[in-house]
Design a protein around this motif. Structure first.
Motif, PDB file in Angstrom:
ATOM      1  N   ARG A   1     121.807 -58.039  33.884  1.00 34.17           N
ATOM      2  CA  ARG A   1     120.222 -57.047  34.410  1.00 34.17           C
ATOM      3  C   ARG A   1     119.671 -57.664  32.559  1.00 34.17           C
ATOM      4  O   ARG A   1     119.649 -56.922  31.881  1.00 34.17           O
ATOM      5  CB  ARG A   1     120.266 -55.687  34.480  1.00 34.17           C
ATOM      6  CG  ARG A   1     119.467 -54.882  34.598  1.00 34.17           C
ATOM      7  CD  ARG A   1     118.885 -54.069  35.001  1.00 34.17           C
ATOM      8  NE  ARG A   1     118.152 -53.678  35.195  1.00 34.17           N
ATOM      9  CZ  ARG A   1     118.812 -52.162  35.836  1.00 34.17           C
ATOM     10  NH1 ARG A   1     119.732 -51.760  35.900  1.00 34.17           N
ATOM     11  NH2 ARG A   1     117.479 -51.552  35.856  1.00 34.17           N
ATOM     12  N   GLU A   2     118.132 -57.606  33.337  1.00 31.62           N
ATOM     13  CA  GLU A   2     117.604 -57.663  31.511  1.00 31.62           C
ATOM     14  C   GLU A   2     116.325 -56.316  31.826  1.00 31.62           C
ATOM     15  O   GLU A   2     114.970 -56.436  32.796  1.00 31.62           O
ATOM     16  CB  GLU A   2     117.391 -59.356  31.977  1.00 31.62           C
ATOM     17  CG  GLU A   2     118.655 -60.029  31.374  1.00 31.62           C
ATOM     18  CD  GLU A   2     118.145 -61.386  30.631  1.00 31.62           C
ATOM     19  OE1 GLU A   2     116.775 -61.080  29.320  1.00 31.62           O
ATOM     20  OE2 GLU A   2     117.688 -62.386  31.158  1.00 31.62           O
ATOM     21  N   TYR A   3     115.981 -55.918  30.757  1.00 30.48           N
ATOM     22  CA  TYR A   3     114.118 -55.817  30.176  1.00 30.48           C
ATOM     23  C   TYR A   3     113.522 -57.027  29.377  1.00 30.48           C
ATOM     24  O   TYR A   3     114.395 -57.676  28.024  1.00 30.48           O
ATOM     25  CB  TYR A   3     114.340 -54.590  29.271  1.00 30.48           C
ATOM     26  CG  TYR A   3     115.084 -53.419  30.164  1.00 30.48           C
ATOM     27  CD1 TYR A   3     113.777 -52.883  31.311  1.00 30.48           C
ATOM     28  CD2 TYR A   3     116.335 -52.645  30.099  1.00 30.48           C
ATOM     29  CE1 TYR A   3     115.061 -52.016  32.694  1.00 30.48           C
ATOM     30  CE2 TYR A   3     116.856 -51.966  30.869  1.00 30.48           C
ATOM     31  CZ  TYR A   3     115.669 -51.279  32.354  1.00 30.48           C
ATOM     32  OH  TYR A   3     116.277 -50.267  33.298  1.00 30.48           O
TER      33      TYR A   3
ATOM     34  N   ASP B   1     115.210 -62.154  20.853  1.00 28.99           N
ATOM     35  CA  ASP B   1     113.766 -62.436  19.593  1.00 28.99           C
ATOM     36  C   ASP B   1     113.273 -64.435  20.384  1.00 28.99           C
ATOM     37  O   ASP B   1     114.220 -65.016  19.799  1.00 28.99           O
ATOM     38  CB  ASP B   1     113.707 -62.353  19.077  1.00 28.99           C
ATOM     39  CG  ASP B   1     112.368 -62.718  18.432  1.00 28.99           C
ATOM     40  OD1 ASP B   1     111.807 -63.510  19.158  1.00 28.99           O
ATOM     41  OD2 ASP B   1     111.794 -61.277  17.492  1.00 28.99           O
ATOM     42  N   HIS B   2     112.901 -64.712  21.533  1.00 35.45           N
ATOM     43  CA  HIS B   2     112.460 -66.390  21.664  1.00 35.45           C
ATOM     44  C   HIS B   2     111.521 -66.263  20.625  1.00 35.45           C
ATOM     45  O   HIS B   2     111.414 -67.778  21.063  1.00 35.45           O
ATOM     46  CB  HIS B   2     112.362 -66.185  23.250  1.00 35.45           C
ATOM     47  CG  HIS B   2     112.757 -65.240  24.177  1.00 35.45           C
ATOM     48  ND1 HIS B   2     112.467 -64.381  24.910  1.00 35.45           N
ATOM     49  CD2 HIS B   2     114.549 -64.911  24.206  1.00 35.45           C
ATOM     50  CE1 HIS B   2     113.606 -64.172  25.854  1.00 35.45           C
ATOM     51  NE2 HIS B   2     115.062 -64.405  24.782  1.00 35.45           N
ATOM     52  N   ARG B   3     110.504 -66.100  19.943  1.00 36.38           N
ATOM     53  CA  ARG B   3     109.576 -65.573  19.246  1.00 36.38           C
ATOM     54  C   ARG B   3     108.686 -66.951  20.057  1.00 36.38           C
ATOM     55  O   ARG B   3     108.568 -65.924  20.963  1.00 36.38           O
ATOM     56  CB  ARG B   3     109.864 -66.904  17.904  1.00 36.38           C
ATOM     57  CG  ARG B   3     111.103 -66.490  17.001  1.00 36.38           C
ATOM     58  CD  ARG B   3     110.575 -65.111  16.228  1.00 36.38           C
ATOM     59  NE  ARG B   3     110.004 -66.060  15.340  1.00 36.38           N
ATOM     60  CZ  ARG B   3     110.794 -66.331  14.067  1.00 36.38           C
ATOM     61  NH1 ARG B   3     112.165 -66.147  13.990  1.00 36.38           N
ATOM     62  NH2 ARG B   3     109.893 -66.285  13.248  1.00 36.38           N
TER      63      ARG B   3
ATOM     64  N   GLY C   1     110.562 -61.729  24.223  1.00 38.29           N
ATOM     65  CA  GLY C   1     111.988 -61.074  23.451  1.00 38.29           C
ATOM     66  C   GLY C   1     112.838 -60.541  24.918  1.00 38.29           C
ATOM     67  O   GLY C   1     112.026 -59.730  25.910  1.00 38.29           O
ATOM     68  N   CYS C   2     114.334 -60.402  24.792  1.00 40.75           N
ATOM     69  CA  CYS C   2     114.928 -59.267  25.966  1.00 40.75           C
ATOM     70  C   CYS C   2     116.409 -58.846  25.414  1.00 40.75           C
ATOM     71  O   CYS C   2     116.359 -59.459  24.786  1.00 40.75           O
ATOM     72  CB  CYS C   2     115.135 -60.626  26.832  1.00 40.75           C
ATOM     73  SG  CYS C   2     116.721 -61.669  26.481  1.00 40.75           S
ATOM     74  N   VAL C   3     116.725 -58.113  25.923  1.00 42.05           N
ATOM     75  CA  VAL C   3     117.458 -57.533  26.254  1.00 42.05           C
ATOM     76  C   VAL C   3     119.165 -57.296  27.585  1.00 42.05           C
ATOM     77  O   VAL C   3     118.146 -57.193  28.347  1.00 42.05           O
ATOM     78  CB  VAL C   3     117.713 -56.104  25.938  1.00 42.05           C
ATOM     79  CG1 VAL C   3     116.849 -54.925  26.607  1.00 42.05           C
ATOM     80  CG2 VAL C   3     119.095 -55.148  25.721  1.00 42.05           C
TER      81      VAL C   3
ATOM     82  N   ALA D   1     118.997 -64.427  33.847  1.00 38.08           N
ATOM     83  CA  ALA D   1     117.282 -63.037  34.943  1.00 38.08           C
ATOM     84  C   ALA D   1     116.032 -64.011  34.381  1.00 38.08           C
ATOM     85  O   ALA D   1     114.758 -62.885  34.969  1.00 38.08           O
ATOM     86  CB  ALA D   1     118.248 -61.969  34.585  1.00 38.08           C
ATOM     87  N   CYS D   2     115.955 -63.723  33.108  1.00 37.72           N
ATOM     88  CA  CYS D   2     114.155 -63.828  32.720  1.00 37.72           C
ATOM     89  C   CYS D   2     113.876 -64.990  32.658  1.00 37.72           C
ATOM     90  O   CYS D   2     112.818 -65.240  32.717  1.00 37.72           O
ATOM     91  CB  CYS D   2     114.465 -63.567  31.127  1.00 37.72           C
ATOM     92  SG  CYS D   2     115.297 -64.497  29.800  1.00 37.72           S
ATOM     93  N   TYR D   3     114.681 -66.729  32.941  1.00 34.06           N
ATOM     94  CA  TYR D   3     114.101 -67.519  33.229  1.00 34.06           C
ATOM     95  C   TYR D   3     112.530 -67.426  34.153  1.00 34.06           C
ATOM     96  O   TYR D   3     111.407 -67.915  33.831  1.00 34.06           O
ATOM     97  CB  TYR D   3     114.929 -68.236  33.368  1.00 34.06           C
ATOM     98  CG  TYR D   3     115.772 -68.963  32.282  1.00 34.06           C
ATOM     99  CD1 TYR D   3     115.144 -70.024  31.288  1.00 34.06           C
ATOM    100  CD2 TYR D   3     116.853 -68.885  32.104  1.00 34.06           C
ATOM    101  CE1 TYR D   3     115.488 -70.047  29.826  1.00 34.06           C
ATOM    102  CE2 TYR D   3     117.242 -69.103  31.063  1.00 34.06           C
ATOM    103  CZ  TYR D   3     117.361 -69.760  30.588  1.00 34.06           C
ATOM    104  OH  TYR D   3     117.892 -69.839  29.407  1.00 34.06           O
TER     105      TYR D   3
ATOM    106  N   VAL E   1     110.405 -65.257  34.842  1.00 37.85           N
ATOM    107  CA  VAL E   1     109.458 -63.968  34.419  1.00 37.85           C
ATOM    108  C   VAL E   1     108.800 -64.947  33.371  1.00 37.85           C
ATOM    109  O   VAL E   1     106.862 -64.792  34.080  1.00 37.85           O
ATOM    110  CB  VAL E   1     109.605 -63.280  33.407  1.00 37.85           C
ATOM    111  CG1 VAL E   1     108.896 -62.317  32.559  1.00 37.85           C
ATOM    112  CG2 VAL E   1     111.070 -61.939  33.916  1.00 37.85           C
ATOM    113  N   TYR E   2     108.521 -66.008  32.860  1.00 40.23           N
ATOM    114  CA  TYR E   2     107.633 -66.847  31.572  1.00 40.23           C
ATOM    115  C   TYR E   2     106.691 -67.564  32.589  1.00 40.23           C
ATOM    116  O   TYR E   2     105.273 -67.022  32.591  1.00 40.23           O
ATOM    117  CB  TYR E   2     108.266 -67.474  31.006  1.00 40.23           C
ATOM    118  CG  TYR E   2     109.501 -66.630  30.355  1.00 40.23           C
ATOM    119  CD1 TYR E   2     109.099 -65.654  29.769  1.00 40.23           C
ATOM    120  CD2 TYR E   2     110.403 -66.766  30.469  1.00 40.23           C
ATOM    121  CE1 TYR E   2     110.292 -64.980  28.860  1.00 40.23           C
ATOM    122  CE2 TYR E   2     111.483 -66.066  29.585  1.00 40.23           C
ATOM    123  CZ  TYR E   2     111.487 -64.990  29.167  1.00 40.23           C
ATOM    124  OH  TYR E   2     112.854 -64.168  28.667  1.00 40.23           O
ATOM    125  N   PRO E   3     106.498 -68.620  33.815  1.00 42.77           N
ATOM    126  CA  PRO E   3     106.237 -68.902  34.845  1.00 42.77           C
ATOM    127  C   PRO E   3     105.488 -67.852  35.698  1.00 42.77           C
ATOM    128  O   PRO E   3     103.876 -68.364  36.215  1.00 42.77           O
ATOM    129  CB  PRO E   3     107.320 -69.911  35.909  1.00 42.77           C
ATOM    130  CG  PRO E   3     108.337 -69.300  35.552  1.00 42.77           C
ATOM    131  CD  PRO E   3     108.361 -68.765  33.832  1.00 42.77           C
TER     132      PRO E   3
HETATM  133 ZN    ZN Z   1     116.643 -63.431  28.365  1.00 44.97          ZN
END
Ligand code: ZN
Ligand code: ATP
Length: 307
Positions: free
Chosen positions: A170-172, A251-253, A273-275, A125-127, A129-131
């Motif tokens: 589901r991610e934070y 933790d993706h650093r 980082g994500c949970v 789900a988080c990909y 978010v970064y762009p």
């Molecule tokens: Zn993630």
């Protein structure tokens, strides 16, 4: 980290025995129709997880597809090419498309008419978010936090009910300084354990690694464990064998910070980082732990889920 399983509930119920009340086959391994009973648990879980959301968290609900180019830029192909599903669509002019349909009707192979589209099936789900963060420029001093969810796809067909090809995540997510990300993950480690406690799940949190591709992947996985970059909350879903990861804390650093030129307020490369909560696995864990009759689940579990 906890080594023993916390809380002792009875031995897990056989998932096979309760499968037909929860997930109906669709003809493809790892792809199921979810029953109303299963969805009651899944809905309860999503509302429970929402109650734990931190203030100043931006909520986004994402579609099951995302930009192929963006996933490439995030380095997915270098790490997990074996799990990726790409969208392909019938291409050509009207005559070519009609010819493909005719081949299909004749029982011949028509799939040569498919052309790869600019979309992939989201593997987490988080990909996206970064762009998005990248498009907003430098981060505020407090960093940014997101609450995201989508249906995910991973090409890992299996007959095990807890290893799906299509599942909900589901991610934070936190993007900020290394300290902000470390604090975020530490807070969520406590909350994930608290959520599992409310759900009456016998669980433990342990160091983990991602399923990196190929022989080189084993080294990456070892280094991930050494650096404590990934933890998983695992639950016993099968009476024998390995426990199942239901929540991961990552933790993706500076991986995404470097890929997307994300900058902290001080101008340094941002960390993230994500949970990630596996909704379908958590729902299965509830049924495996408490049985198929929802009305007979412990009162405090039903109260937590509001079911
Ligand atoms: Zn993630
Ligand atoms: P595993 O070690 O089981 O392969 P993972 O390390 O690949 O999991 P993550 O990438 O951290 O898992 O995904 C976040 C969460 O999504 C997992 O903790 C799990 O709950 C859920 N999940 C991942 N893969 C699957 C799957 N194939 N089927 C169902 N849920 C999944």
């Amino acid at each position: 980290m906890n080594v023993a399983f916390k809380q002792s509930v009875g031995p897990p119920q056989s998932l096979d025995a309760i499968a037909e009340a929860l997930l109906l086959p669709t003809g493809v391994d790892g792809v199921y129709a979810r029953t109303a009973l299963f969805e009651q648990a899944a809905t309860g879980l999503t509302t429970l997880i929402s109650r734990y959301r931190e203030p100043d968290t931006e909520v986004l609900r994402l579609p099951p597809v995302m930009s192929r180019r963006q996933l490439q830029q995030s380095g997915y192909l270098e790490s997990f090419p074996h799990l990726l599903g790409c969208v392909s669509c019938v291409a050509g002019d009207e005559a070519q498309i009609r010819a493909s349909v005719a081949r299909c009707q004749a029982g011949d192979d028509w799939t040569g008419a498919l052309a790869v589209a600019d979309l992939v099936l989201s593997p987490a789900a988080c990909y996206p978010v970064y762009p998005l963060v990248s498009s907003r420029g430098q981060l505020p001093a407090a960093g940014l936090k997101f609450d995201v969810a989508c249906d995910c796809f991973r090409r890992e067909p299996s007959q095990l009910l807890d290893r799906l090809q299509s599942f909900r995540m589901r991610e934070y997510v936190c993007v900020g300084t290394p300290e902000q990300v470390a604090d975020f993950r530490a807070r969520w480690m406590k909350r994930a354990a608290a959520i599992a406690g409310q759900l009456g799940l016998a669980c433990r949190i342990e160091p983990a690694s991602d399923p990196f591709f190929g022989r080189g992947g084993k080294l990456l996985a070892m280094s991930q464990i050494e650096q404590a970059l990934k933890f998983e909350l695992v639950v016993l879903l099968h009476s024998a064998g390995e426990p199942t990861a239901c929540v991961s804390l990552n933790d993706h650093r500076d991986h995404f910070g470097a890929a997307w030129n994300l900058r902290t307020a001080a101008g340094a490369v941002a960390h993230s980082g994500c949970v990630a909560f596996g909704i379908d696995r958590l729902a299965l864990a509830l049924f495996a732990s408490h049985g198929v009759e929802l009305a007979r689940w412990p009162t405090r579990v039903r109260q937590a889920l509001r079911v």
